[in-house]
Design a protein around this motif. Sequence first.
Motif, mmCIF file in Angstrom:
data_model
loop_
_atom_site.group_PDB
_atom_site.id
_atom_site.type_symbol
_atom_site.label_atom_id
_atom_site.label_comp_id
_atom_site.label_asym_id
_atom_site.label_seq_id
_atom_site.Cartn_x
_atom_site.Cartn_y
_atom_site.Cartn_z
ATOM 1 N N GLY A 160 0.810 -1.218 0.000
ATOM 2 C CA GLY A 160 0.000 0.000 0.000
ATOM 3 C C GLY A 160 0.840 1.265 0.000
ATOM 4 O O GLY A 160 2.072 1.219 -0.011
ATOM 5 N N CYS A 161 0.156 2.409 -0.011
ATOM 6 C CA CYS A 161 0.868 3.677 -0.162
ATOM 7 C C CYS A 161 0.038 4.815 0.443
ATOM 8 O O CYS A 161 -1.185 4.851 0.263
ATOM 9 N N ASN A 162 0.724 5.728 1.151
ATOM 10 C CA ASN A 162 0.021 6.864 1.768
ATOM 11 C C ASN A 162 -0.090 8.052 0.830
ATOM 12 O O ASN A 162 -0.697 9.056 1.179
ATOM 13 N N HIS A 163 0.561 7.998 -0.342
ATOM 14 C CA HIS A 163 0.500 9.133 -1.267
ATOM 15 C C HIS A 163 -0.735 9.013 -2.148
ATOM 16 O O HIS A 163 -1.398 7.972 -2.178
ATOM 17 N N ARG A 164 -0.993 10.069 -2.864
ATOM 18 C CA ARG A 164 -2.154 10.066 -3.765
ATOM 19 C C ARG A 164 -1.749 10.724 -5.080
ATOM 20 O O ARG A 164 -2.332 11.722 -5.491
ATOM 21 N N CYS A 165 -0.747 10.164 -5.735
ATOM 22 C CA CYS A 165 -0.304 10.719 -7.016
ATOM 23 C C CYS A 165 -1.499 10.662 -7.976
ATOM 24 O O CYS A 165 -2.189 9.632 -8.038
ATOM 25 N N THR A 166 -1.693 11.759 -8.706
ATOM 26 C CA THR A 166 -2.953 11.873 -9.445
ATOM 27 C C THR A 166 -3.043 10.926 -10.641
ATOM 28 O O THR A 166 -4.119 10.702 -11.168
ATOM 29 N N PHE A 167 -1.885 10.380 -11.091
ATOM 30 C CA PHE A 167 -1.936 9.464 -12.243
ATOM 31 C C PHE A 167 -2.049 8.005 -11.818
ATOM 32 O O PHE A 167 -2.050 7.101 -12.657
ATOM 33 N N CYS A 168 -2.119 7.743 -10.508
ATOM 34 C CA CYS A 168 -1.959 6.377 -10.003
ATOM 35 C C CYS A 168 -3.190 5.918 -9.235
ATOM 36 O O CYS A 168 -3.796 6.691 -8.498
ATOM 37 N N ILE A 169 -3.552 4.654 -9.380
ATOM 38 C CA ILE A 169 -4.717 4.138 -8.646
ATOM 39 C C ILE A 169 -4.313 3.059 -7.626
ATOM 40 O O ILE A 169 -5.161 2.406 -7.034
ATOM 41 N N ILE A 170 -2.990 2.917 -7.429
ATOM 42 C CA ILE A 170 -2.548 1.864 -6.500
ATOM 43 C C ILE A 170 -3.150 2.023 -5.098
ATOM 44 O O ILE A 170 -3.652 1.050 -4.527
ATOM 45 N N PRO A 171 -3.146 3.248 -4.514
ATOM 46 C CA PRO A 171 -3.717 3.347 -3.159
ATOM 47 C C PRO A 171 -5.183 2.912 -3.101
ATOM 48 O O PRO A 171 -5.617 2.356 -2.093
ATOM 49 N N SER A 172 -5.940 3.141 -4.186
ATOM 50 C CA SER A 172 -7.348 2.714 -4.128
ATOM 51 C C SER A 172 -7.460 1.196 -4.295
ATOM 52 O O SER A 172 -8.439 0.584 -3.884
ATOM 53 N N SER A 204 8.593 -2.208 -2.677
ATOM 54 C CA SER A 204 7.435 -1.673 -1.942
ATOM 55 C C SER A 204 6.820 -0.655 -2.885
ATOM 56 O O SER A 204 7.267 -0.532 -4.019
ATOM 57 N N GLN A 205 5.842 0.114 -2.437
ATOM 58 C CA GLN A 205 5.391 1.241 -3.282
ATOM 59 C C GLN A 205 6.257 2.456 -2.998
ATOM 60 O O GLN A 205 6.423 3.327 -3.839
ATOM 61 N N ASP A 206 6.772 2.562 -1.765
ATOM 62 C CA ASP A 206 7.549 3.729 -1.353
ATOM 63 C C ASP A 206 8.516 3.271 -0.256
ATOM 64 O O ASP A 206 8.193 3.310 0.933
ATOM 65 N N VAL A 249 12.743 4.299 -4.200
ATOM 66 C CA VAL A 249 13.199 5.164 -3.112
ATOM 67 C C VAL A 249 12.888 6.605 -3.505
ATOM 68 O O VAL A 249 13.317 7.053 -4.573
ATOM 69 N N TYR A 250 12.140 7.327 -2.686
ATOM 70 C CA TYR A 250 11.860 8.739 -2.993
ATOM 71 C C TYR A 250 12.948 9.609 -2.384
ATOM 72 O O TYR A 250 13.493 9.271 -1.332
ATOM 73 N N PRO A 251 13.260 10.729 -3.043
ATOM 74 C CA PRO A 251 14.444 11.501 -2.627
ATOM 75 C C PRO A 251 14.229 12.352 -1.373
ATOM 76 O O PRO A 251 14.449 13.555 -1.377
ATOM 77 N N LYS A 287 0.985 15.573 -7.683
ATOM 78 C CA LYS A 287 0.989 15.329 -6.224
ATOM 79 C C LYS A 287 2.054 14.309 -5.851
ATOM 80 O O LYS A 287 1.796 13.328 -5.126
ATOM 81 N N ARG A 288 3.266 14.527 -6.372
ATOM 82 C CA ARG A 288 4.344 13.576 -6.120
ATOM 83 C C ARG A 288 4.938 13.743 -4.737
ATOM 84 O O ARG A 288 5.105 14.883 -4.273
ATOM 85 N N PRO A 289 5.304 12.611 -4.086
ATOM 86 C CA PRO A 289 6.038 12.722 -2.819
ATOM 87 C C PRO A 289 7.393 13.374 -3.059
ATOM 88 O O PRO A 289 7.979 13.220 -4.125
ATOM 89 N N ALA A 290 7.852 14.131 -2.080
ATOM 90 C CA ALA A 290 9.178 14.792 -2.111
ATOM 91 C C ALA A 290 9.305 15.740 -3.298
ATOM 92 O O ALA A 290 10.396 15.996 -3.777
HETATM 93 S S1 SF4 Z 1 2.772 6.487 -7.846
HETATM 94 FE FE1 SF4 Z 1 3.732 5.414 -6.166
HETATM 95 S S2 SF4 Z 1 3.872 6.965 -4.557
HETATM 96 FE FE2 SF4 Z 1 2.353 7.713 -6.005
HETATM 97 S S3 SF4 Z 1 0.376 6.986 -5.218
HETATM 98 FE FE3 SF4 Z 1 1.099 5.472 -6.718
HETATM 99 S S4 SF4 Z 1 2.148 3.976 -5.457
HETATM 100 FE FE4 SF4 Z 1 1.972 5.800 -4.193
#
Ligand code: SF4
Length: 452
Positions: A160-172, A204-206, A249-251, A287-290
């Motif tokens: 899983g992942c705590n981020h919500r990148c707008t192009f990604c649906i992994i957290p959902s 992992s995802q992050d 790995v996020y920077p 909405k990218r991390p870091a």
């Molecule tokens: S792209 Fe990676 S960091 Fe961003 S929401 Fe998806 S899994 Fe999480």
Amino acid sequence: MTTLAKARPSRSARVPTVGMVSLGCPKALVDSERIVTQLRAEGYVLSGSYDGADLVIVNTCGFIDAAVQESLDAIGEALAENGKVIVTGCLGAKTEGGENLVAKVHPKVLAVTGPHAADEVMRRVHAQLPKPHDPFTDLVPPAGVKLTPRHYAYLKISEGCNHRCTFCIIPSLRGDLVSRPIGEVMREAESLVKQGVRELLVISQDTSAYGVDVKYKLDFVGGRAVKTKMTELVRELGRLGVWIRLHYVYPYPHVDEIVPLMAEGKVLPYLDVPFQHAHPRILKLMKRPASGEKNIERIRAWRALCPELTIRSTFIAGFPGESEEEFEYLLDFLREAQLDRVGCFAYSPVEGAAANALPGMLPDDVREERRARFMAVQQEISRARLARKVGTTQRVLIDEVGPTVAVGRSSADAPEIDGLVYVKTRRKLAAGEFVDVRITAAEEHDLHGVPA
Ligand code: SF4
């Protein structure tokens, strides 16, 4: 003796038998239940008496002085009556003058763990009293069935992942971050290494966020209390003596702490950092991390610390609303960053992704044209960076063996996604073998060489 689990008091000559003394609060009781359940599931018999048991587990309490004394007395009694004792629970985590209190007072105990350590306790039981043979489950290797070749394996540290990148649906799909306790991850890693794995790929995802969800909770690794945290995990993995490769790995600033471990050769000098873009406005829209980090400065600092470092990344070209100037900014970043390995996708609207609702969706041909321009710039960079390796000696892990050419990978090459090293040799090499290779030629992605 306070509570010795009463189940099947008889001791069989063939079946390993364990006694359980459970002290303390309901949380400790639940820990005892987990241990007893696991013991039974694995075929151990529980003993209601000291002399009927092959060993005794004492689950302790360390809350107040009286409870500490009661626990120490119970350990003393079990040692006197049985002799083989494993201690777990809160008192197991207590120190006095920097020394573990239980080990100090009762140096004869076989092992000491802290609370919530059922897996660690089971590992200690297995070491002392091998579990009964089960003709079905014993066919399965201890680390489970792997689909990778025998000499490398993926090590998943969280889901899983705590981020919500707008192009990604992994957290959902997979939910928020859930980190595996560091003790559990390390036991899997050790078990894989024992089975012959020579390269562990941390996924992992992050990876940088490992342990954030559990507030870097302490867990036990080989009897030591260690934080469930990326830097600690990398340090522990670095002790295993195999290749450790870090992905996703996020920077964040704390990544700086692991680069020195790469320079020391503890883990591979390889970072897979999915930057996705460089322009601050696009990163914000993604909405990218870091996204606020100064990535060029960070890359420079990493390379100053570890000149051997290989950086792999992925990017998206043609994100909704990306202007030509913003795309040019991305190309400038690429030229400056001089990344070693790069993948680029033309933006593709994934069903359910928030970015699909952003204004300025670009036509397919523009997105594709930008991807091709991006890759043309990167190809020149990759080619030049690989050409510098001609004449050097690289350690290579062999993946496949042919009659005159073996195919392997250097520290710069993750399986499936990076390049290969073709090793011309008449010597019989084996998959999973490390060979030092003198590089004689370079292509855009791959290297050629001979044993040094
Ligand atoms: S792209 Fe990676 S960091 Fe961003 S929401 Fe998806 S899994 Fe999480």
